[in-house]
Write an enzyme that holds these catalytic residues in place. Structure first.
Site, PDB file in Angstrom:
ATOM      1  N   ILE A 155      -0.081  12.613   9.204  1.00  0.00           N
ATOM      2  CA  ILE A 155       0.594  14.316   9.825  1.00  0.00           C
ATOM      3  C   ILE A 155       1.873  14.369  10.407  1.00  0.00           C
ATOM      4  O   ILE A 155       2.023  13.617  11.250  1.00  0.00           O
ATOM      5  CB  ILE A 155      -0.508  13.743  10.934  1.00  0.00           C
ATOM      6  N   GLU A 164       8.973   9.484  10.169  1.00  0.00           N
ATOM      7  CA  GLU A 164       7.243  10.620  10.358  1.00  0.00           C
ATOM      8  C   GLU A 164       6.084   9.556  10.385  1.00  0.00           C
ATOM      9  O   GLU A 164       5.459   9.708  10.940  1.00  0.00           O
ATOM     10  CB  GLU A 164       7.678  11.712   9.205  1.00  0.00           C
ATOM     11  N   THR A 186       0.956  -0.917  -0.064  1.00  0.00           N
ATOM     12  CA  THR A 186      -0.288  -0.108   0.087  1.00  0.00           C
ATOM     13  C   THR A 186       0.914   1.248   0.091  1.00  0.00           C
ATOM     14  O   THR A 186       0.855   2.070  -0.938  1.00  0.00           O
ATOM     15  CB  THR A 186      -1.151   0.193   1.490  1.00  0.00           C
ATOM     16  N   VAL A 187       1.742   1.422   1.142  1.00  0.00           N
ATOM     17  CA  VAL A 187       2.303   2.833   1.102  1.00  0.00           C
ATOM     18  C   VAL A 187       3.779   2.466   0.108  1.00  0.00           C
ATOM     19  O   VAL A 187       3.781   3.621  -0.506  1.00  0.00           O
ATOM     20  CB  VAL A 187       2.714   2.434   2.469  1.00  0.00           C
ATOM     21  N   LYS A 190       2.238   3.777  18.526  1.00  0.00           N
ATOM     22  CA  LYS A 190       2.729   5.024  18.426  1.00  0.00           C
ATOM     23  C   LYS A 190       2.908   6.105  19.185  1.00  0.00           C
ATOM     24  O   LYS A 190       3.656   6.946  19.436  1.00  0.00           O
ATOM     25  CB  LYS A 190       1.614   5.329  17.632  1.00  0.00           C
TER      26      LYS A 190
HETATM   27  P1  NDP Z   1       1.518  -3.852   2.860  1.00  0.00           P
HETATM   28  O1  NDP Z   1       1.304  -5.228   3.810  1.00  0.00           O
HETATM   29  O2  NDP Z   1       0.259  -3.551   1.802  1.00  0.00           O
HETATM   30  O3  NDP Z   1       2.845  -3.652   1.816  1.00  0.00           O
HETATM   31  C1  NDP Z   1       4.510  -4.704   3.107  1.00  0.00           C
HETATM   32  C2  NDP Z   1       4.743  -4.434   1.652  1.00  0.00           C
HETATM   33  O4  NDP Z   1       5.865  -5.620   2.086  1.00  0.00           O
HETATM   34  C3  NDP Z   1       3.682  -6.176   1.367  1.00  0.00           C
HETATM   35  O5  NDP Z   1       3.707  -6.688  -0.885  1.00  0.00           O
HETATM   36  C4  NDP Z   1       4.944  -7.031   1.330  1.00  0.00           C
HETATM   37  O6  NDP Z   1       4.787  -8.326   0.236  1.00  0.00           O
HETATM   38  C5  NDP Z   1       5.873  -6.964   1.243  1.00  0.00           C
HETATM   39  N1  NDP Z   1       7.536  -7.616   1.760  1.00  0.00           N
HETATM   40  C6  NDP Z   1       6.751  -8.318   3.469  1.00  0.00           C
HETATM   41  N2  NDP Z   1       7.674  -8.272   3.532  1.00  0.00           N
HETATM   42  C7  NDP Z   1       8.906  -8.476   2.880  1.00  0.00           C
HETATM   43  C8  NDP Z   1      10.437  -9.365   2.480  1.00  0.00           C
HETATM   44  N3  NDP Z   1      10.799  -9.429   3.570  1.00  0.00           N
HETATM   45  N4  NDP Z   1      10.392  -9.231   1.650  1.00  0.00           N
HETATM   46  C9  NDP Z   1       9.945  -9.080   0.014  1.00  0.00           C
HETATM   47  N5  NDP Z   1       9.073  -7.895   0.528  1.00  0.00           N
HETATM   48  C10 NDP Z   1       8.471  -7.881   1.468  1.00  0.00           C
HETATM   49  O7  NDP Z   1       1.548  -2.852   3.884  1.00  0.00           O
HETATM   50  P2  NDP Z   1       1.350  -0.953   3.809  1.00  0.00           P
HETATM   51  O8  NDP Z   1       2.486  -0.319   3.002  1.00  0.00           O
HETATM   52  O9  NDP Z   1       0.213  -0.751   4.667  1.00  0.00           O
HETATM   53  O10 NDP Z   1       2.441  -1.527   5.379  1.00  0.00           O
HETATM   54  C11 NDP Z   1       3.821  -0.465   4.814  1.00  0.00           C
HETATM   55  C12 NDP Z   1       4.766   0.132   6.260  1.00  0.00           C
HETATM   56  O11 NDP Z   1       3.806   1.031   6.550  1.00  0.00           O
HETATM   57  C13 NDP Z   1       4.223  -0.829   7.931  1.00  0.00           C
HETATM   58  O12 NDP Z   1       5.641  -0.805   8.625  1.00  0.00           O
HETATM   59  C14 NDP Z   1       2.601  -0.612   8.132  1.00  0.00           C
HETATM   60  O13 NDP Z   1       2.869  -0.232   9.651  1.00  0.00           O
HETATM   61  C15 NDP Z   1       3.062   1.138   7.996  1.00  0.00           C
HETATM   62  N6  NDP Z   1       1.776   2.543   7.282  1.00  0.00           N
HETATM   63  C16 NDP Z   1       0.784   2.185   6.877  1.00  0.00           C
HETATM   64  C17 NDP Z   1      -0.157   2.811   7.156  1.00  0.00           C
HETATM   65  C18 NDP Z   1      -0.938   2.340   5.712  1.00  0.00           C
HETATM   66  O14 NDP Z   1      -2.098   3.105   5.725  1.00  0.00           O
HETATM   67  N7  NDP Z   1      -0.915   1.746   5.784  1.00  0.00           N
HETATM   68  C19 NDP Z   1      -0.273   3.982   7.860  1.00  0.00           C
HETATM   69  C20 NDP Z   1       1.579   4.220   8.295  1.00  0.00           C
HETATM   70  C21 NDP Z   1       1.961   2.676   8.424  1.00  0.00           C
HETATM   71  P3  NDP Z   1       3.247  -9.555   0.840  1.00  0.00           P
HETATM   72  O15 NDP Z   1       1.972  -9.023   0.376  1.00  0.00           O
HETATM   73  O16 NDP Z   1       4.508 -10.538  -0.534  1.00  0.00           O
HETATM   74  O17 NDP Z   1       3.908  -9.978   2.082  1.00  0.00           O
HETATM   75  N1  HSE Z   2      -4.505   0.721  11.447  1.00  0.00           N
HETATM   76  C1  HSE Z   2      -4.097   1.421  11.716  1.00  0.00           C
HETATM   77  C2  HSE Z   2      -5.333   2.630  11.970  1.00  0.00           C
HETATM   78  C3  HSE Z   2      -3.623   2.423   9.989  1.00  0.00           C
HETATM   79  O1  HSE Z   2      -6.540   2.103  11.881  1.00  0.00           O
HETATM   80  O2  HSE Z   2      -4.696   3.378  12.398  1.00  0.00           O
HETATM   81  C4  HSE Z   2      -1.701   2.237  10.188  1.00  0.00           C
HETATM   82  O3  HSE Z   2      -1.430   2.628  11.076  1.00  0.00           O
END
Ligand code: NDP
Ligand code: HSE
Length: 431
Positions: A134, A127, A11-12, A203
């Site tokens: 935020i 951040e 996602t991110v 957090k």
């Molecule tokens: P996702 O699960 O959408 O994305 C993580 C990606 O990393 C997936 O595509 C996953 O693949 C891949 N991945 C995980 N482990 C490995 C590995 N060992 N080697 C290669 N690829 C890997 O997570 P998000 O993008 O939602 O979140 C990412 C980070 O951002 C997290 O730390 C989360 O807490 C933080 N965050 C997210 C927010 C949000 O709104 N989504 C908000 C704030 C922070 P696969 O799916 O195959 O496991």
């Molecule tokens: N699961 C969290 C929330 C999003 O509902 O705020 C990432 O921190």
């Protein structure tokens, strides 16, 4: 040119790919250089072509990024503790700067990561790990650095804020709204860390470490989730002028001792955080010079979170260009005492079902009085054939005294059930 090694294109990660492309020109002018994604570590190759990433950029082998001397910044967006901790540590040891959005990792391994960053003279920015889009980590470290901060209160979890807002508006029950939040994609498939308060606890551990210059880890945070909150509690609170929120609270007393906790709390309707609804987040800070301030916005989601990650990448790029790296490192240079929850002094909402007969209220008030628990408000709500429901608000009392008194009440035959006890917050605000 500044080369990025991106870990994770979920996602991110996809969000940062899109944002760096969409705003490439303004980002280049603001940061002083072109920022280019050179390699992407991703398990699922199918995710990447849609984003316009060339197949040769994608790798499943971390060493391809770690050992690439042209990569300046590693952006860790895979989440979880391992292997993220290993990757980030090894990247720093190779002299690479790191940006991470990973609150799970930082709330547990913050000290080790900062030590490694310092030893290797690299920047470590995070951040997005607190409240998504935020700006709060950097403002706390920089813009508010002249203040003694004695209070940080956040609504730091969007899922639970959405659930509590819906329950308040529609008088619905927790399980109903949780199912809806899952359908809408707000809550995780396994929403445990959201609803049990752990996500917010990670957090606030990070924020309180920065606010009070003392390392606070997840284990230091007292945590209660929202699963026991009912439509009745919300309704009775509303009648008395309060709204319920899952709050992440960090406070410092005049002896420099700190309290860090996450739990549902009733806030007066006129508190700025009371107006933060749906999936929005907010962080309310009190500093001795600035007074009260509140940061509000989207605490999660692809582009809001990418916004925070991009800000960190740009800042590190400026530092590299100005030969000014490791400017703001770890700010946890003190060892402050973290108070136990029993040492909390607060006002409490108590809802209990009791036998409906003469003398019951006096007996209950007597037990509370014997434990220094003084009542501010008592209301009799529902009335059954032989039972009545009591809602009480206490004056400010010690948590230990309250817990002791409730233990005695639980053992009395006139008390059918203590249905809920909810802390009150923000009732003594003067600003
Ligand atoms: P996702 O699960 O959408 O994305 C993580 C990606 O990393 C997936 O595509 C996953 O693949 C891949 N991945 C995980 N482990 C490995 C590995 N060992 N080697 C290669 N690829 C890997 O997570 P998000 O993008 O939602 O979140 C990412 C980070 O951002 C997290 O730390 C989360 O807490 C933080 N965050 C997210 C927010 C949000 O709104 N989504 C908000 C704030 C922070 P696969 O799916 O195959 O496991
Ligand atoms: N699961 C969290 C929330 C999003 O509902 O705020 C990432 O921190």
């Amino acid at each position: 040119m500044i080369n990025i090694g991106l870990l994770g294109c979920g996602t991110v990660g996809s969000g940062i790919v899109k944002l760096l492309r969409k705003n490439a020109e303004l980002i280049s002018r603001r940061s002083g250089d072109d920022i280019v994604i050179k390699r992407v570590l991703e398990r699922d190759r199918e995710k990447c072509p849609e984003l316009g990433l060339k197949p040769e950029m994608i790798t499943q082998n971390w060493a391809d990024i770690r050992d690439d001397a042209e990569i300046d910044i590693v952006v860790e967006l895979i989440g979880g503790i391992e292997p993220a901790f290993q990757f980030v540590t090894e990247a720093m040891k190779q002299g690479k700067h790191v940006v991470s959005a990973n609150k799970d990792l930082i709330a547990v391994k913050g000290r080790e990561l900062f030590d490694t960053a310092r030893e290797n003279g690299v920047d470590f920015y995070f951040e997005a790990s607190v409240a998504g889009g935020i700006p709060i980590v950097y403002p706390m470290k920089q813009s508010l650095a002249g203040n003694e901060v004695n209070e940080v209160i956040g609504i730091l979890n969007g899922t639970t804020n959405y659930i509590l807002t819906k329950m308040s508006r529609e008088q619905s029950d927790f399980s109903e709204v949780l199912a809806e939040a899952q359908q809408l994609g707000y809550a995780e498939a396994d929403p445990t860390s959201d609803v049990e308060g752990l996500d917010a606890a990670r957090k606030i551990a990070i924020l309180s470490s920065i606010a009070f210059n003392s390392r606070v880890t997840l284990d230091d945070v007292y945590v209660e989730g929202i699963t026991s909150i009912t439509a009745e509690d919300i309704k009775y609170g509303a009648e008395l002028g309060y709204v319920i929120k899952l709050l992440a609270i960090a406070k410092q007393d005049d002896k420099g001792r700190i309290q860090v906790r996450v739990h549902p709390a009733f806030l007066p309707n006129n508190h700025p955080l009371a107006a933060v609804n749906d999936a929005f987040n907010a962080v309310f800070v009190h500093g001795d010079a600035v007074g009260e301030i509140m940061h509000y916005g989207r605490g999660a989601g692809q582009m809001p979170t990418a916004s925070a990650v991009a800000g960190d990448i740009i800042e590190i790029t400026r530092n590299i260009k100005n030969n000014n790296i490791a400017r703001i490192g770890c700010t946890c240079y003190e060892e402050k005492t973290v108070l136990d929850i029993n040492q909390l002094s607060a006002e409490y909402y108590i809802r209990m079902t009791v036998k409906d007969r003469p003398g019951v209220l006096a007996a209950i008030a007597g037990v509370l009085g014997n434990h220094n628990v003084s009542l501010a408000t008592v209301l009799q709500k529902g009335r059954g054939e032989n039972d009545a429901e009591l809602v009480m608000i206490t004056h400010e009392v010690m948590e230990k005294d309250l817990r002791d008194s409730l233990k005695v009440l639980e053992g009395m035959d006139i008390v059918r059930a203590i249905n809920n006890v909810i802390r009150m917050e923000g009732t003594n605000r003067t600003e």
